[in-house]
Every structure is written in C-alpha cells, then in structure tokens.
Design a protein around this motif. Structure first.
Motif, PDB file in Angstrom:
ATOM      1  N   VAL A 126      26.281  32.191  57.146  1.00 55.81           N
ATOM      2  CA  VAL A 126      25.285  31.325  56.572  1.00 55.81           C
ATOM      3  C   VAL A 126      25.196  30.171  57.323  1.00 55.81           C
ATOM      4  CG1 VAL A 126      24.172  30.907  54.331  1.00 55.81           C
ATOM      5  CG2 VAL A 126      25.337  33.154  55.132  1.00 55.81           C
ATOM      6  N   VAL A 127      24.406  29.254  57.411  1.00 54.79           N
ATOM      7  CA  VAL A 127      23.822  27.810  57.759  1.00 54.79           C
ATOM      8  C   VAL A 127      23.415  27.404  56.808  1.00 54.79           C
ATOM      9  CG1 VAL A 127      25.398  28.371  59.800  1.00 54.79           C
ATOM     10  CG2 VAL A 127      22.649  28.453  59.665  1.00 54.79           C
ATOM     11  N   GLY A 128      23.871  26.342  56.481  1.00 56.65           N
ATOM     12  CA  GLY A 128      22.802  24.989  56.211  1.00 56.65           C
ATOM     13  C   GLY A 128      23.374  23.884  56.129  1.00 56.65           C
ATOM     14  N   CYS A 129      22.167  22.608  55.551  1.00 58.93           N
ATOM     15  CA  CYS A 129      22.292  20.965  55.207  1.00 58.93           C
ATOM     16  C   CYS A 129      21.978  21.024  53.950  1.00 58.93           C
ATOM     17  CB  CYS A 129      21.483  21.419  56.477  1.00 58.93           C
ATOM     18  SG  CYS A 129      20.370  21.374  56.762  1.00 58.93           S
ATOM     19  N   GLN A 130      22.669  19.506  53.571  1.00 62.25           N
ATOM     20  CA  GLN A 130      21.634  18.604  52.900  1.00 62.25           C
ATOM     21  C   GLN A 130      20.301  18.300  52.593  1.00 62.25           C
ATOM     22  OE1 GLN A 130      24.805  15.766  51.790  1.00 62.25           O
ATOM     23  NE2 GLN A 130      25.818  17.228  49.561  1.00 62.25           N
ATOM     24  N   GLY A 131      19.970  18.036  51.773  1.00 61.65           N
ATOM     25  CA  GLY A 131      18.224  17.928  52.139  1.00 61.65           C
ATOM     26  C   GLY A 131      18.343  17.050  50.713  1.00 61.65           C
ATOM     27  N   TRP A 132      16.612  16.848  50.549  1.00 57.72           N
ATOM     28  CA  TRP A 132      16.056  16.730  49.530  1.00 57.72           C
ATOM     29  C   TRP A 132      15.929  17.837  48.965  1.00 57.72           C
ATOM     30  CZ3 TRP A 132      13.511  12.583  46.781  1.00 57.72           C
ATOM     31  CH2 TRP A 132      12.904  12.577  45.944  1.00 57.72           C
ATOM     32  N   GLY A 133      16.498  18.252  47.174  1.00 52.39           N
ATOM     33  CA  GLY A 133      16.321  18.612  46.529  1.00 52.39           C
ATOM     34  C   GLY A 133      17.410  19.320  46.940  1.00 52.39           C
ATOM     35  N   SER A 134      18.620  19.702  47.314  1.00 48.63           N
ATOM     36  CA  SER A 134      20.070  20.229  47.772  1.00 48.63           C
ATOM     37  C   SER A 134      20.938  20.009  46.452  1.00 48.63           C
ATOM     38  CB  SER A 134      20.052  20.098  49.087  1.00 48.63           C
ATOM     39  OG  SER A 134      21.550  21.037  49.176  1.00 48.63           O
ATOM     40  N   TYR A 135      20.773  20.804  46.065  1.00 51.80           N
ATOM     41  CA  TYR A 135      22.368  20.522  45.286  1.00 51.80           C
ATOM     42  C   TYR A 135      23.254  21.104  45.398  1.00 51.80           C
ATOM     43  CZ  TYR A 135      19.014  19.058  41.598  1.00 51.80           C
ATOM     44  OH  TYR A 135      18.492  18.030  40.947  1.00 51.80           O
ATOM     45  N   SER A 136      24.129  20.466  46.951  1.00 48.51           N
ATOM     46  CA  SER A 136      25.198  20.278  47.786  1.00 48.51           C
ATOM     47  C   SER A 136      25.689  19.974  47.894  1.00 48.51           C
ATOM     48  CB  SER A 136      24.604  22.040  48.811  1.00 48.51           C
ATOM     49  OG  SER A 136      23.731  20.851  49.610  1.00 48.51           O
TER      50      SER A 136
ATOM     51  N   HIS B 245      17.880  36.482  50.564  1.00 47.94           N
ATOM     52  CA  HIS B 245      16.916  35.324  50.832  1.00 47.94           C
ATOM     53  C   HIS B 245      17.888  34.291  50.485  1.00 47.94           C
ATOM     54  CE1 HIS B 245      13.809  31.846  49.556  1.00 47.94           C
ATOM     55  NE2 HIS B 245      15.121  31.963  48.477  1.00 47.94           N
ATOM     56  N   GLN B 246      17.556  33.014  51.071  1.00 43.58           N
ATOM     57  CA  GLN B 246      18.671  31.701  50.857  1.00 43.58           C
ATOM     58  C   GLN B 246      17.884  30.850  50.191  1.00 43.58           C
ATOM     59  OE1 GLN B 246      18.596  33.277  54.597  1.00 43.58           O
ATOM     60  NE2 GLN B 246      19.748  34.940  53.624  1.00 43.58           N
ATOM     61  N   SER B 247      19.145  29.836  48.948  1.00 42.66           N
ATOM     62  CA  SER B 247      18.392  28.844  48.613  1.00 42.66           C
ATOM     63  C   SER B 247      18.201  27.183  48.864  1.00 42.66           C
ATOM     64  CB  SER B 247      18.610  28.802  46.910  1.00 42.66           C
ATOM     65  OG  SER B 247      18.393  28.022  46.416  1.00 42.66           O
ATOM     66  N   PHE B 248      17.936  26.957  49.536  1.00 42.86           N
ATOM     67  CA  PHE B 248      18.330  25.504  49.736  1.00 42.86           C
ATOM     68  C   PHE B 248      18.105  24.703  48.965  1.00 42.86           C
ATOM     69  CE2 PHE B 248      17.348  20.757  51.296  1.00 42.86           C
ATOM     70  CZ  PHE B 248      17.555  20.830  52.604  1.00 42.86           C
ATOM     71  N   GLY B 249      18.089  24.694  48.240  1.00 42.08           N
ATOM     72  CA  GLY B 249      18.168  23.688  46.896  1.00 42.08           C
ATOM     73  C   GLY B 249      19.261  24.233  46.057  1.00 42.08           C
TER      74      GLY B 249
ATOM     75  N   SER C  85      15.261   5.548  61.633  1.00 38.92           N
ATOM     76  CA  SER C  85      15.268   5.419  60.082  1.00 38.92           C
ATOM     77  C   SER C  85      16.196   5.503  59.310  1.00 38.92           C
ATOM     78  CB  SER C  85      13.604   5.923  59.705  1.00 38.92           C
ATOM     79  OG  SER C  85      13.538   5.515  58.200  1.00 38.92           O
ATOM     80  N   ASP C  86      16.397   5.376  58.506  1.00 32.07           N
ATOM     81  CA  ASP C  86      17.405   5.719  57.276  1.00 32.07           C
ATOM     82  C   ASP C  86      17.083   7.089  56.295  1.00 32.07           C
ATOM     83  OD1 ASP C  86      16.120   3.887  55.730  1.00 32.07           O
ATOM     84  OD2 ASP C  86      17.938   2.884  54.836  1.00 32.07           O
ATOM     85  N   VAL C  87      15.993   7.269  56.189  1.00 24.91           N
ATOM     86  CA  VAL C  87      14.885   8.061  54.915  1.00 24.91           C
ATOM     87  C   VAL C  87      15.392   8.981  55.307  1.00 24.91           C
ATOM     88  CG1 VAL C  87      13.106   8.974  54.493  1.00 24.91           C
ATOM     89  CG2 VAL C  87      13.097   6.032  54.871  1.00 24.91           C
ATOM     90  N   ARG C  88      15.810   9.838  54.460  1.00 26.31           N
ATOM     91  CA  ARG C  88      16.391  11.431  54.470  1.00 26.31           C
ATOM     92  C   ARG C  88      16.918  11.689  56.464  1.00 26.31           C
ATOM     93  NH1 ARG C  88      11.884  14.844  51.537  1.00 26.31           N
ATOM     94  NH2 ARG C  88      11.050  13.195  50.253  1.00 26.31           N
ATOM     95  N   VAL C  89      18.031  10.929  55.851  1.00 25.64           N
ATOM     96  CA  VAL C  89      19.232  11.314  57.097  1.00 25.64           C
ATOM     97  C   VAL C  89      17.940  11.211  58.849  1.00 25.64           C
ATOM     98  CG1 VAL C  89      21.436  11.874  58.227  1.00 25.64           C
ATOM     99  CG2 VAL C  89      20.492  12.792  55.271  1.00 25.64           C
ATOM    100  N   GLY C  90      17.282  10.427  59.123  1.00 24.48           N
ATOM    101  CA  GLY C  90      16.505  10.241  59.617  1.00 24.48           C
ATOM    102  C   GLY C  90      15.739  11.256  60.014  1.00 24.48           C
ATOM    103  N   MET C  91      15.374  12.173  59.243  1.00 27.51           N
ATOM    104  CA  MET C  91      14.522  13.408  59.282  1.00 27.51           C
ATOM    105  C   MET C  91      12.883  13.229  59.676  1.00 27.51           C
ATOM    106  SD  MET C  91      16.393  16.347  56.559  1.00 27.51           S
ATOM    107  CE  MET C  91      17.943  16.595  56.083  1.00 27.51           C
ATOM    108  N   LEU C  92      12.377  11.613  59.111  1.00 26.81           N
ATOM    109  CA  LEU C  92      10.902  12.121  58.830  1.00 26.81           C
ATOM    110  C   LEU C  92      10.104  11.177  60.003  1.00 26.81           C
ATOM    111  CD1 LEU C  92      10.353  12.495  55.264  1.00 26.81           C
ATOM    112  CD2 LEU C  92      10.873  13.731  56.252  1.00 26.81           C
TER     113      LEU C  92
END
Length: 916
Positions: free
Chosen positions: A680-690, A631-635, A294-301
């Motif tokens: 530190v590692v991370g990724c984009q996704g719903w609600g992330s301002y990156s 503490h890390q913030s994904f958003g 699926s193309d929803v949320r980069v195939g995550m869901l």
C-alpha cells in the motif's frame, strides 16, 4: 407537573439550598469536556405533531436542532441520564433564536434528593453555567417560567476530560492499532465514533434508546466542515528545493501561456525552454531558474511557473508538423530530445542555448541530438531499514522510504507494483519513479534507486513484463532502460488519447490493465477512461466523479470501481461501480430523475472523509477473501474489506474496516504475484489525518482465525453473513448486535449531514430493530433478522464481541426473504415514517421521508412528481397501491395499499396542489 406546583416547589428549594453558581459565556474555560451528547433523556412534554422538535434534539450535539415542550405550555423540565455517577462542573444551555425563559434551575439527583446546582432567568444562546462539581447520574433543567413553550437547542453537561464516557472519548478503542492517534494532526480527531455509538445504545432496552441517535459531530468535533485543517496546514515550499535534473513536467504558466502538456527543459545555466507535447514545439524561452513552484498544498495545484527572468527568442525550423505524432522523450545526462513520427519517418527535436537565444533543431538520429550515453544521472543508492508489524489476521510492515536523499526528492507516493520477487517500483506526485531492492522478508536492508524524474503528477504505476508504466496528468508512459544503467532513459508515450486540463484539482489517477491489454485510469476532468491496447483510442465509460483518487478493476475488466470525494453534489465519499457506465452526479442532476447514478457504497464521514482507490483481491495467500475487494481511505489512512453484491443489475456493498492505520493517506495498493501480500502506498494532503509525507507498507496475512464475514446477501428481512470458519454461540446473542441507519442529501451543498430516514429533515440516525440472530451451517453463516430492513443509503451493523467488527453498507435493493429457520414469521414492513396501523396519520410530511420537496433523497422530489403526474392524481394513487419500478437507478417503493384509495387520493391532491 403543572406550573403552580413548579413555582411553589422551586421557591421552597431556593429557600433551603444555597445556590452556588455563576453564569459565563460559552467561550470561557475550555478545560471541560461534553459528557451528555447522545445520552438517554426524558422530558415533561413534546410538541405533538411537530417531530422536528423531538427530545432527541436536546443533546444531539447540534445547536441547529430544537426540542420544544407542548404547544401551550409555559413551564417544563428535561432530564439526562449519564448512565453512571460522573463528576459534572458546568452546563451549557441554548434556546437557539428563541428567548423565552424567565426563570430556570439546574439540578442533580444526589442520593434520593434533587439538589439545585444553579439558577437563572434568561437563557438565550450558548449560556454556560458553572457550579461546584457534583457527582451524580441524573441531571435536569426545570424551566419554571417562560413567555411561550419552552425550547432548548442544547442541554450539555460538562466535566473533567478523564470523566468522559468511553463512547464519547476521542481515544481509539484499540490504541495499539492507531499508534498516531496522539499526533498533532489527530489532536481533535474522534476515533471509532459509530462503534462507540453501538456500544452505548446496543445494550439498552428499546424504550431507552433515543428516537434519533446523534449524527457524527464532524471532523475534529465540527470545528469547521473540514475540521481543523486549512490551506495554511498544507503550505510547503519544499518542491522548490527539489533537484529534478534538467527536465520537469507540469501545467506550464508563463509569458501569457498556459500549456497543459508541457516539459520545461534547462538548456544551460542561464537558458530554459518549454516543450508542448501537443504542438511538438518549444513555445517559450527564458533566462534564470527553470521553474518556480507555489507553496499551496505542497505545489500540487498551481503547476510549474516560469521563472521571473526575461523571455528570450526561440528560433525553430519552419517545417510543418501536420500529421506528426509524439513518440516519447530521451534523456542522456543533462540533454533531452523529443522524438516524433511524421509520414512514417522518425525525427528527434531538441533545443540548445546559442548567443542568448533558444535554437531548436530536428535531426534523424538520437546520437546527433544529445550524444552518446553518459551513464546514470543519479548513481547513488539510499539504504533504509524496514520494520515488521504485529497483529492478527493482518500485520502492517513498513518499508522505510528514502526521505533523506541527495536530490531533496519528496516522497508523496502515487503508485506501486512489483518488478521482480525482490524489487518494487513506486512513483511520486512530484514526478519521480524509484525502485527498491528488498534483501529479505524481514526488510532488514532496503536499497533505493532513483529510476526516473520530471514526470507530471505520477499517480498510478503498473509493471508489465518487467517494464514500468506510469500514468501522469499528461500521458501514459513506459519507462525503458536502454543502456542498462538502472535508470530510465527513454520515456515512451503509450497514449495521450485522454483529455488533459490545466485546472488545479483535475488529476489523473490509478492505472490498471485488463487481460486483453486495455488500460484504465480515471480523470477528474474527463471520467473513467479505457484505452485500447494499441493506445490509439480512449473510451470514457462513466462520468460525474468528484476528484476521483484511484480505481479498481477485475482481471477481465468486467467490474470497474472508482471513488468519489465528498463535496458539492457529492453528499459523502463513496465507491462507484462504473461497470455499466453512467453519470454519477458531480455537477448536478442530468436527464431523468434522480438525475444521476447512485454509488455502490456510501462511506460515513467518520470512517472515510476522503476516499482512495480500490483493489481486487487476486491473492490466495491473504486470507479467505480472494475475489472480494479492498478500499483505501486517503483521509483516514486506513483500508476496508469490501463485499460486493449484485441484485438484478444493481450492485451494492458492505465495507468492513480492517485493523491498523497507515503512515500516510492510503490511495493505491497492489498484491504481489510473488509473495501474495498487499503493498500500500499513500501520501499526505488536504484532509488526510496522517503523519508522513508518504509511505510504502506491506499488509501481511499472519493466519489464525479469520473474524470477518467473507460474503453477504441482502434479503428482504435481513442480512445473511458468511464466515470462513464457524462462529461461536456468542454470535447468536442478539444483544451483542446493533443496527442504525441514515440517508444523505444530494444537493449543491458541500457534503451532507447524516439525515434520519424517519424524519428526513432532521440530522440523526434511526435505530433499527434486530429481531433475532440465526446461526446456520454450524455457525459458518449468520442471518441477522431485520424485518424492517428497507433501501437505505447507510446501514451500520456492529457486533460487540471479542472479535467484534463493523459493517457499513448501502442498500439499493432487497433480495428474497429468508424463511428457513425456526420461528420465521412474515412481518409486514412499516413505512419508514409512520406505522401502517395508523394510516390516518399519514400526511405529505410522511412522503418527505423519501420525497424531499426539491432535492433527491431516495425517490423523486415532490417537485418532480408534480411534473410526472400533472392533472393525474389517480396515477399517484395507483403507483402507491401497486408500485412499479420506473427508474432502474432508484430503489423500489414499498406498497401503501394499507392506507386505502381515499386516503391516498387525499395525499395525491395535496401533492399536486403544491403542499410541502
């Protein structure tokens, strides 16, 4: 000002002044910015006894709140002070659902004269009034005639965007620390909102500060609850272009089946089959491509879906698999075999394409199943160059990821650890594991190698004795390179003891190991999991977490932290302390009030709209903070220093935002045992301002003065801060400090507004008086004297100096008062709503500061009190006179003995009678 005078005065003005103005709808011309939100105001009158109609609502940025003039008035005026002369070209007026105005004028004080800018009759909703631009400091609306008490939901002044006051400008206070602030994803993001509030209100005299300071306006200015991001923002079909090799894990959907622990295997150019780790069977075969995404949320869901070609027959041995245990999978070239143990004997199960069918076989040796080792599947190495950051006391360096690679592998990172002094390993959401060899500390050459692929949502990684362990949604695996080609060929299953789920959001995240060899991770489906060292037993130590994205543990496993994501039954993102177990509320209250365990630390939405994981600081080369937490913030793509405090058996904490931002939403971090720095590692996704799919960055300690507190204590009368080095006398200037507070509302709603503690039904912040700053131990300790400090879900402290900082804390319990300073005075605490000096003004409405009619705020709701004290009003009186702590999960109640038993009995009777 009486009505006759208002009418006469207005008539004269209108005869003398040419009114230039036009009325337009709110939707017209969006080229101007709001200048007036939160600025000081004065009014001709307020409705006495109706605090919900107070003047702070005039310009709080919220159309859902109201100011009202006195009960029987038919005219009024309101005035806003912009603090300096500013060009204003329009205003917005709103009466909410009320349509009372019959005549009004808008004026500005130019010199010492009030100049009329525009006039009109009715106001109604969202009326925009344009006029010739005027430069002034004071503006007012005069409602000359009205059919009832004048009301306004909003009085907004609009001017050119470059005239927006600094504290209302979305631009970050330190643009160099936020290099992506002008990126498209951040186009409406309001940076440093709470800090700017402190800068605005901190220098004011007490009588100038609004009774309620405006709450955070919302992501992207409150466009929607989720800001300007929506499902279309994260539609992305790139997973369908990835080359996973001959195997990929996921929640399988196809042929009427949904398999939670599944691996789709490509058997030939035409045939595929899916293996179920729970049943140890190849369940379905089909023609065509192995899987679709699926193309929803980069195939995550939506998992891995079977191609749309016909299902084919699967022929498998008929032997019983009772008592069989999955051991792991083996990869050699394009061949895959699944190893299991039954009755003490290990066997290898694999599938082949034969005459258009899937043929399943069991053999006794790996070579018989998939042949001899054939060399690496992914021999190419990808070379990148890192970049070094600048800053003090920390700099953020970037280890550039291999975004462009031969397999179109996506770089949404989910975990990191160090394999050796020069090698790191990372895992990705789409199931890869990569290793990177670092040439030098300046990151001049980074050599990337794909080490494993096809895992199911790899969102945690840990290296133990050189072996890479990865937590996926289906299992914890150890990746072994048995043939020395720098690729994993044996994916050993360490445990599948935890439950898995086919639901879209229920990821399994974070991976830690204590010094006893026990494993830890958190599941959206099950809770905080602890796995025995042998992998056979799973204990769920705490539950009730909404979409947790990571964990943090102390080395001995005695302290267990995780995060909550704002949403239903989760009023704000938060850090939870699961050390004592418990249920943390997602899904609604359970058991005794309040029905859930309170988080250790709430985080304001403007600072962290979506939380990542936590990291215990076990490095002594990263500043003077060993033993504290991060503490890390994904958003928000940032991180915080977290100071944890335990009062009795309750933990609480303060978070300090650290400078800089990451390229993607941060959710996992690890200290290197070799260089002592943070990766530190991370990724984009719903609600992330990156801005990037994913990132690997090093937060490097650069030395110099350490400006942040390294410890704190909550006292009955203030906050004690400890620093690594003495602070200057500037820190003892109380005018440089500012404090405000607010609560959240635990309910089924998606998130919560920021509610006043003094007026609990009103969104907004309460200013908190700082009486003095005591500089102790030559400046290494500062005591922030706050006599009216009380348990609160969100306390914001700001120091506005050359090395300024913010602290965001949650206070459940107060410690002993601090008295060892000159001028100490014991000051009796006021109730959050009403001064003790006027107890006769206390009503059931006063009680709602802590006791909402039906929902949990601080104390039990009124509905619960009626059950607890049915036919027992004296029980309420006794508890109010001499509060006894009856629920360890609730903050202590302050005594109300100053009111007297008769007044308390009156209120108790009202509560039991159902007054709300």
């Amino acid at each position: 000002m009486n009505g006759c005078f208002l009418r006469e005065w207005t008539t004269r003005v209108l005869c003398l002044v040419l009114v230039v103005g036009s009325l337009a709808s709110m939707s017209a011309a969006a080229d101007l910015a709001v200048l007036s939100t939160g600025q000081p105001n004065i009014v001709s009158s307020e409705w006495i006894g109706k605090p919900e109609f107070n003047r702070a609502n005039l310009n709080d940025g919220n159309f859902g709140t109201l100011w009202s003039a006195a009960e029987k008035s038919t005219d009024a005026w309101v005035q806003i002070d912009l603090g300096a002369e500013v060009t204003v070209a329009a205003a917005v007026l709103d009466e909410g659902k009320h349509k009372r105005s019959e005549q009004f004028v808008i004026q500005a004080q130019v010199g010492d004269q009030w100049q009329t800018l525009a006039s009109g009759t009715t106001i109604g909703k969202n009326k925009r009034v344009n006029f010739e631009p005027v430069k002034a400091r004071l503006f007012r609306v005069v409602v000359v005639e009205c059919s009832g008490p004048p009301v306004l939901a909003e009085f907004r002044l609009l001017g050119p965007t470059d005239h927006v006051p600094a504290w209302l400008n979305r631009r970050p206070l330190h643009p160099k620390q936020n290099p992506d602030w002008q990126a498209h994803v951040n186009r409406q993001r309001f940076y440093d909102f709470y800090t700017k509030q402190a800068m605005r209100y901190g220098p004011m005299n007490t009588d100038q500060v609004l009774p309620l300071i405006p709450q955070y306006p919302g992501l992207d200015g409150g466009v929607t609850h989720w800001g300007n991001q929506n499902e279309d923002s994260w539609r992305d079909n790139r997973p369908s272009r990835m080359n996973f090799g001959s195997m990929v894990g996921g929640v399988f959907h196809g042929a009427g089946k949904k398999i939670g622990r599944a691996y789709a295997v490509q058997l030939s150019d035409e045939l595929n089959a899916v293996f179920n780790l729970d049943t140890l069977k190849f369940e379905v075969g089909w023609r065509g491509k192995p899987v679709s995404w699926s193309d929803v949320r980069v195939g995550m869901l939506h998992g891995t879906m079977m191609g749309d070609q016909p299902v084919v027959e699967v022929q498998a041995p008929g032997d019983s698999l009772n008592g069989a245990r999955y051991i792991g999978l083996h990869r050699r070239g394009d061949r895959v075999a699944f190893e299991y143990e039954q009755n003490g004997k290990r066997r290898f199960r694999f599938a082949e394409a034969h005459d258009g069918k899937v043929m399943v076989r069991d053999v006794d040796t790996l070579d018989a199943a998939i042949g001899k080792a054939t060399g690496p599947q992914w021999p190419q190495r990808v070379i990148t160059t890192g970049t070094m950051g600048e800053g003090s006391p920390y700099a953020i360096d970037t280890l550039t990821l291999p975004y462009d690679n031969p397999w179109n592998a996506l770089m949404f990172l989910g975990g990191v650890d160090c394999v050796s002094p020069t090698r790191l390993a990372v895992c990705t959401l789409h199931g890869d594991v990569w290793v990177v060899d670092v040439s030098d500390q300046n990151l001049s050459k980074l050599r990337w190698k794909r080490y494993a692929a096809g895992l199911h949502h790899a969102l945690g990684l840990k290296v133990v004795d050189g072996v890479i362990y990865v937590i996926g949604r289906d299992q914890l695996v150890a990746l072994h390179d048995t043939d020395g080609d720098d690729e994993a060929d044996f994916y050993e299953c360490i445990t599948m003891a935890h439950k898995t789920s086919a639901a879209g959001h229920q990821f399994v995240t974070g991976l830690e190991r204590d010094d006893q060899g026990r494993w830890y991770f958190v599941s959206g489906n099950q809770g905080y999991c602890r796995i025995s060292a042998d992998g056979r037993k799973a204990d769920v130590v705490a539950t009730g977490f909404r979409n947790p994205d990571g964990i943090g543990i102390s080395p001995d496993g005695s302290v267990l932290l995780t995060s909550l994501q704002e949403g239903n039954w989760t009023p704000a993102s938060a850090v939870c302390d699961a050390s004592w177990g418990g249920y943390f509320g997602y899904g609604g209250p359970k058991g005794d009030p309040p029905g859930y365990k309170l988080p250790m630390l709430y985080l304001p939405r403007g600072e962290d709209n979506s939380s990542g994981g936590q990291t215990y600081i076990d490095s002594d080369r990263w500043g003077p903070v060993r033993g504290q937490w991060l503490h890390q913030s994904f958003g928000a793509a940032k991180h915080f220093l977290v100071l944890r405090e335990v009062v009795g058996e309750q933990s609480q904490a303060m978070a300090i935002p650290l400078p800089g931002e990451f390229l993607s939403g941060a959710h996992r971090a690890r200290f290197s045992p070799y260089d002592g720095q943070l990766y530190v590692v991370g990724c984009q996704g719903w609600g992330s301002y990156s801005t990037q799919d994913g990132s690997l960055q090093r937060v490097r300690y650069t030395g110099g003065d350490y400006p942040y507190p390294i410890d704190y204590q909550t006292r009955n009368n203030g906050i004690m801060l400890t620093f690594a080095t003495p602070r200057s006398a500037d820190y003892s200037d109380a005018k440089r400090w500012f404090a405000q507070q607010w609560n959240y509302r635990y309910a089924s709603n998606y998130g919560s507004a920021e509610y006043s503690a003094t007026m609990p039904d009103q969104p907004g912040h309460d200013p908190v008086e700082i009486r003095s700053i005591q500089r102790l131990d030559d400046g290494k300790r500062l005591f922030i004297e706050i006599p009216q400090l009380q348990p609160i879900q969100q306390l914001h402290l700001n120091f506005n100096g050359a090395d300024g900082f913010d602290l965001y804390g949650t206070i459940h319990r107060l410690g002993e008062p601090f008295t060892d300073f000159p001028g100490y005075e014991k000051i009796k605490k006021f109730n959050l709503v009403v001064a003790m000096s006027d107890p006769q003004q206390v009503t059931v409405d006063t009680c709602k500061a802590c006791h909402h009619p039906t929902q949990q705020i601080i104390g039990p709701p009124l509905s619960e009190l009626r059950k607890l004290y049915a036919d027992n009003p004296e029980g309420i009186v006794q508890q109010a006179m001499d509060p006894q702590k009856k629920n360890p999960n609730l903050p202590p109640m302050p005594p109300f003995d100053f009111m007297g038993k008769d007044k308390l009995r009156e209120i108790a009777d009202q509560i039991l009678a159902g007054a709300e």
